[in-house]
Each structure stands twice: as structure tokens, then as C-alpha cells.
Write a protein that holds these residues in place. Sequence first.
Motif: not given
Length: 191
Positions: A97-102, A126-127, A140-145
Motif C-alpha cells: 500500500d506504499k509508493l516510494i519516490l526518489l 485515508l488522505m 498497511g496499518l492505515l488501510m487495515a484501520n
Amino acid sequence: MTSILERTAPRDLATELPARLSLTPKTTLAGQLDGAWWPYSRDLTAELPPLAAALDEAWGRITRVTVNPARWPVVPHAVHTAGRTLHVGWFTEQDPDKLILLSYTVGRWDLLVIPPETERAAAARLMAAAAVPGSVLTAGLLMANEAVIGRGVRDAQRQETGWESEGGACMSPYGRPMDRRALPLPGSTWR
């Protein structure tokens, strides 16, 4: 057996729409996430150019993106946007559930990715939660909540619908159920 209904925007529409983002305000508090992104589809080729364009001004030039392939049907190696190339990598160890930007100049940002088929109210919750400075909640915890909260909201709506279809109930001003015959007559008041 679980089936997923894809209610996503067509590819052409996704590239024309602005990125739906909620970013953490600049602060000294470091948290698990730097905000949230709610794409219109699960097509990274269509979704990453508007995201990069929206972040160029706020964060600087994004050069690399990493995702977990569990949520994306196709993960391209590169996406062309605004005369440059975004390199895309995937890691199964990364939170799905995460996107990493570099960026070479500014660093790394982690965004919660809200599934495109998410209802508006859930996406708004969520936002907002992902943009809290210093939050220790992971993607992951935000999506589970949200799954638990969403179930509670749906149950409450179902109960209210049932309540209304049964005609509701008469309540005294003290919160106790009453018989309908005990209602005040027009023109009288509760004492």
C-alpha cells in the motif's frame, strides 16, 4: 473466494486528470508517511506522469519510483513523462500500500497508495490520516484501520435504513422508548 470489481478510469482519462494528493506539511516532525496518493486506475504508465508533474514543484524532480507488484497488474521498467524518464522498480518486500519516490536532490518520500476503487469518504479519511505530521501509522496499518472503520460505517448505514423502514421509534425527551399514544397532542408541550 473474493473478487475485485475494478471501477477505474480509462487510460486516456487518467492522464488528463490532475493527481489526487494529500501531502504532509513541511515540519520537523518525521513520520512514517509523507502523504497519500489516490490514483484513478492501476495503470502506472498512465498514473505516474500526472503524479510526477504535481510533485515537481513541491518536492523537486522525481527520478525513481518503487512499488510492490501485488497492487499493480503491470510494472513498467520506465515511464516517459515531460521529456524525461522515471525509472520504476518493484520489491515484494515493500508494503503493497506504499509508493516510494526518489529524487537525486531532495531525497525520499513514502506515499500511501489508496486503491482507485475506494469510495470518496474512505479516501478522504485515508488522505487526511496519511498527511498527519509525525504519525507513526504505516500504510498497511492505515488501510487495515480503514477496513474496520468502513465496515462500521456500512453497518451503521444498514441499521439506520432498517430503522427508517420500520418507522423509527418514539422516544421520550429523557431518551426512553415510548408508545406512540404517549406523544403530545398538537399545541401541547413537554413538561
